[in-house]
Structures are given as C-alpha cells and as structure tokens.
Design a protein around this motif. Structure first.
Motif, mmCIF file in Angstrom:
data_model
loop_
_atom_site.group_PDB
_atom_site.id
_atom_site.type_symbol
_atom_site.label_atom_id
_atom_site.label_comp_id
_atom_site.label_asym_id
_atom_site.label_seq_id
_atom_site.Cartn_x
_atom_site.Cartn_y
_atom_site.Cartn_z
ATOM 1 N N PHE A 51 0.849 -1.190 0.000
ATOM 2 C CA PHE A 51 0.000 0.000 0.000
ATOM 3 C C PHE A 51 0.883 1.239 0.000
ATOM 4 O O PHE A 51 1.963 1.243 0.584
ATOM 5 N N ARG A 52 0.426 2.277 -0.686
ATOM 6 C CA ARG A 52 1.073 3.581 -0.614
ATOM 7 C C ARG A 52 0.150 4.465 0.213
ATOM 8 O O ARG A 52 -0.740 5.142 -0.322
ATOM 9 N N LEU A 53 0.354 4.402 1.516
ATOM 10 C CA LEU A 53 -0.570 5.054 2.444
ATOM 11 C C LEU A 53 -0.630 6.553 2.236
ATOM 12 O O LEU A 53 -1.674 7.177 2.434
ATOM 13 N N GLU A 54 0.490 7.163 1.832
ATOM 14 C CA GLU A 54 0.518 8.609 1.665
ATOM 15 C C GLU A 54 -0.337 9.076 0.494
ATOM 16 O O GLU A 54 -0.866 10.181 0.506
ATOM 17 N N ARG A 55 -0.468 8.224 -0.505
ATOM 18 C CA ARG A 55 -1.138 8.632 -1.746
ATOM 19 C C ARG A 55 -2.492 7.954 -1.948
ATOM 20 O O ARG A 55 -3.477 8.604 -2.309
ATOM 21 N N ASP A 56 -2.534 6.634 -1.697
ATOM 22 C CA ASP A 56 -3.717 5.854 -2.063
ATOM 23 C C ASP A 56 -4.560 5.409 -0.875
ATOM 24 O O ASP A 56 -5.642 4.856 -1.069
ATOM 25 N N GLY A 57 -4.067 5.606 0.321
ATOM 26 C CA GLY A 57 -4.819 5.150 1.478
ATOM 27 C C GLY A 57 -4.570 3.693 1.789
ATOM 28 O O GLY A 57 -3.599 3.088 1.320
ATOM 29 N N ALA A 58 -5.475 3.091 2.577
ATOM 30 C CA ALA A 58 -5.205 1.789 3.184
ATOM 31 C C ALA A 58 -6.130 0.678 2.705
ATOM 32 O O ALA A 58 -6.213 -0.366 3.360
ATOM 33 N N PHE A 59 -6.805 0.853 1.544
ATOM 34 C CA PHE A 59 -7.769 -0.160 1.113
ATOM 35 C C PHE A 59 -7.696 -0.376 -0.397
ATOM 36 O O PHE A 59 -7.377 0.543 -1.154
ATOM 37 N N ARG A 60 -8.028 -1.614 -0.806
ATOM 38 C CA ARG A 60 -8.206 -1.918 -2.224
ATOM 39 C C ARG A 60 -9.257 -3.009 -2.363
ATOM 40 O O ARG A 60 -9.419 -3.855 -1.486
ATOM 41 N N PHE A 61 -9.958 -2.988 -3.501
ATOM 42 C CA PHE A 61 -10.979 -3.988 -3.804
ATOM 43 C C PHE A 61 -10.657 -4.585 -5.167
ATOM 44 O O PHE A 61 -10.458 -3.853 -6.146
#
Length: 481
Positions: free
Chosen positions: A106-116
């Motif tokens: 995860f790229r927490l700084e840019r994309d956050g903490a979730f994916r589907f």
C-alpha cells in the motif's frame, strides 16, 4: 481535505513499521469471498464507491505534517474496484493471484489503506477480495466493510430489504461516532487517574519478566524480512466438548483452559518462568464505535509463572485471573507500554512479546459474519443476490515469532500456527503443533497432574533420540589358535 486527524497509539506504531519497510506485506489484512454467480459490475463498482461515503477511513491517507504522522480525510476518494481477468486459471493459480493481490504494498501517503479486487475466471466464477493495511482496519472492520458492500450491492440490484431475497434483513445503522472519537477518548483516559492505574498494573505484570522465546532453527536476523507461513491443526469433536467440560468444572472460560495449556507447553519447551505472551484483543468497547471502521486492536500481556507442582488446572485458573484483570486495563496501549518500561520496538520486533495466543469466536447473529467466520464454512450460500462462500486467505504471517489463533465454531476448534520463516522450518512448527495437541490431551486426561510431568515426545521419537550418536559395537574377530 479535513484538518489533520491524530493517530491512535496503535496507528502510530504501524506507521513507524510502514516507514521502516514500506514494501512489506506483513500488516496487510483482508477477507475474500468466492462468488459462484454472475456479478453486476456497475452495481458492484457503485457499492464500493458508496463505502467511502459511509466510512471516512476509506477515504483517508496517512502523511507526516510538521514532523508528525496524521490522517487526512478527503471529501471524496478515488476508491474503486479493479477487475482482473483470469480465464482458465486452476484453483492453485486463483489462490496465488488472491495472495498476490492481498500482499501488494500500500502507498498510504497517496492511495490510502484499502483496495478492492475482483479476480474473475468466468462470468459466474470469481473471487471478491477486500484488502486493507492494518493501520486503517481490523478483523471486525473487515467484516463491516464486506457486509456494507454486499448490502449496497443488494440495494443497487433491486434486492431491497426483503428477507425472502436472501439479503440483509435491515439497513445497517449509520456509525454513531468516528475513529477520531476513539483517538480522543484514548488520550483522555490515558491522561486520567484511571490511565495511571492501568499503567501501573501493566508495569507489575512486566516486572522481571522476559518474552517467551522458543529455540529457533536459525539465528535471529538483525532485521526481520517479515515473511511467514501457517501450519493448520483441527481439534477433533471429542476434544472440543471435553475442553468445554473442563472449563465448566474448573469455573473458568474455554479460552483460559486453552491459554493455560499453551503457557504450560511453553514452560516445558523453554524452561522459562515469569515469561510473557501476548493476546490481541479489541478496544471496540463503546456502542458509539461499534459500526466504525478502524484499528481497534490492543495486545494484552499474560504472564506465565510455574513451579514444580503447578497443575494444568491451576495454570488454567491462573490464566483466568490474568484475563479478567487484563481486560480491566485493556485501554492502555501496548505500544505505549513498550516505551514506559523502556523496552521499545525495533526493526526486529517487540522486546515484550514475541508469541501471541488468541481465540476467535463466531457468536454473532449476523448471517454474513457467521458465514465468513465459521471454521466449518466453505459451503456456498445465497446472500445479497449472490452465491458466495468463504475463500481461505492466509494473512498476518511473519508479524511475530509465532502467533497462534484458535477459531471456534459450535462444534470445532481450528488452530492456526503463523510463524516467521526467518526463524523456523515448517517441520519445527508442525512438531510444536503436535506438542500442543499432546499438552491438550494431558490436561484432559488428568487436569490435576503437574505440568512438569508432560512428555513432549512419544515412544517413537524417544527411541530415535536415544539412538542418536550410537553405533553398533564392532564385531570381534575369533582368535586363531
């Protein structure tokens, strides 16, 4: 973006570990479902987008502002559904694709903490995966997200709230609070006299105690690769009922019987006394945060103290007392404790806890949660207009030396031994799991027997050990004469 939100102590620790190894997947978590029916992709995409409107954690990113890690919540977030086509993939290939989707950094700084992700082998053959970084979610949050996703999908496809439609029977209530409320309450409690009492309690637990530490197959590296694997063990039905009867006759919980037995095994294996193991527990105590997505996990420390006469029943009773006392001080963050007792976390892990043990139950009226958590699951069921079943998704591997998780259903106990492959070979963990089973049988056979009498090897293993280092005596030559 809203004003920067402060992080909880658990989130601060996870941010520290993320910055140490941003590409590591050890703190990725999630859940997945096998879907054996056609999926309305536009409706599923819309249901994913609606999740971010309901739960602000799903439209959050994590950054450092003025040298301090914070959470930034956006009005909207480009949270979407990724469809990956896998035509002709065999079961092993599908499982590998699901693991890979979970473990992607995860790229927490840019994309956050979730994916589907929807892994699709055919029109009515897919796996729906929700992956999250632990900084933004926990097991309960994962279930909430999947529940709300399927509920939204059900409404968008015209299902409504009709129980006959095999969907959720009620609209999930909106969250009464927010994760920011949880963080604020955590800080208020820690600054109060109650917070001081909780800190003092945990300092007493930790006094003169070292973390339980099993002998390893290899030297501990200076920095862990955070790579793990899992060994699975099922307890037979007869053992499960016998364990519950032992708990009833001893006046303790089933968890305390299992915990005391596990501590007994560690004492016999390590010869340690006054050792510490951890137990992950929830901090989701208030109804205000019951529907909130976030990290509501804390690690409680339980101490193992044994003498030559300690029995299995006494170990269970001592464990039960620790559990009750520990839950009363569960609001003190483990990560804060590591600093106040001057044992900070390093890149190699915590100096207070290297082994954890916990019990996950399925006592929930929520149909979807029962389906997802039931250790006897795997059978397809109709839900929200889809034919779904649980999909096994190995995770949380390599976080610690060893993390033992017992999943409880109405008739079974399934035990997962998750371990660090830098330290242990698969055969070593398999042998340890066998020792745990032997300890359970010994406790059931005679709960008032001293733990010191527990045999960790069977007759075959003992014969092999006795044979090491010996050779047949050389045959004497007959004298001529």
């Amino acid at each position: 973006m809203t004003d920067p939100q402060q992080l909880s102590h658990a989130q601060q620790a996870l941010w520290f570990l993320y910055r140490l190894a941003p590409d590591a997947a050890v703190y990725n978590t999630g859940c997945a479902l096998t879907v054996r029916s056609a999926v309305d992709l536009p409706a599923l995409r819309a249901a994913v987008e609606a999740l971010a409107e309901r739960h602000d954690m799903l439209r959050s990113v994590f950054q450092e502002v003025d040298g301090q890690a914070v959470r930034l919540v956006g009005e909207r977030h480009p949270l979407g559904l990724e469809v990956r086509e896998l035509p002709g993939a065999d079961p092993e290939g599908l499982a590998a694709a699901a693991r890979a989707a979970l473990r992607e950094p995860f790229r927490l700084e840019r994309d956050g903490a979730f994916r589907f992700v929807l892994l699709r082998r055919g029109e009515a053959d897919a796996v729906l995966l929700m992956a999250g970084h632990h900084i933004g979610t926990d097991a309960t949050s994962n279930w909430l997200i999947v529940r709300d996703l399927l509920h939204g999908y059900h409404l968008l496809t015209g299902g409504g709230d009709d129980p006959a439609a095999n969907g959720p029977t009620t609209v999930p209530p909106p969250p009464k609070g927010s994760y920011a409320d949880h963080v604020a309450k955590e800080r208020t409690v820690l600054d109060s006299p109650r917070g001081a009492r909780m800190e003092q309690y945990w300092h007493r637990v930790c006094a003169d105690a070292a973390p339980a530490e099993l002998p390893t197959d290899r030297p501990r590296p200076a920095s862990s690769s955070r790579t793990g694997a899992t060994h699975h063990l099922d307890l037979a039905d007869g053992r499960v009922e016998a364990l519950r009867e032992l708990a009833r006759s001893s006046g303790v919980s089933l968890f305390s019987v299992l915990l005391g037995t596990f501590q007994s095994l560690l004492h016999r294996r390590t010869r340690q006394n006054g050792f510490l193991i951890g137990c992950p527990t929830t901090t989701r105590m208030s109804p205000v945060v019951r529907e909130v997505v976030g990290n509501f996990v804390n690690t409680l420390l339980f101490r193992g103290d044994f003498d030559p006469g300690t029995t299995f029943r006494q170990a269970a009773e001592a464990a039960d007392r620790q559990v009750k006392a520990g839950l009363g001080s569960a609001g003190h963050p483990f990560e804060l404790l590591t600093r106040t007792v001057n044992r900070p976390r390093t890149g190699a892990g915590s100096s207070l806890c290297r082994i954890t043990f916990n019990l996950v139950g399925t006592a929930t009226p929520e149909p979807l949660l029962r389906l997802l958590l039931d250790a006897d699951g795997g059978r397809p069921a109709e839900f929200a207009g889809l034919t779904i079943a649980p999909f096994e998704l190995p995770q949380a591997e390599g976080q610690l030396d060893l993390a033992v998780s017992v999943r409880q259903s109405a008739s079974s106990l399934a035990v997962d031994f998750r371990y660090d492959v830098d330290l242990f070979d698969p055969a070593t963990v398999e042998r340890f799991a066998g020792h745990f089973l032997r300890a359970v049988d010994a406790a059931l056979a005679d709960p008032d027997a001293p733990v010191a009498r527990l045999r960790l090897v069977d007759d075959t293993e003992l014969a092999e050990l006795m044979g090491f280092g010996t050779e047949p005596a050389p045959r004497r030559r007959a004298r001529r004469g």
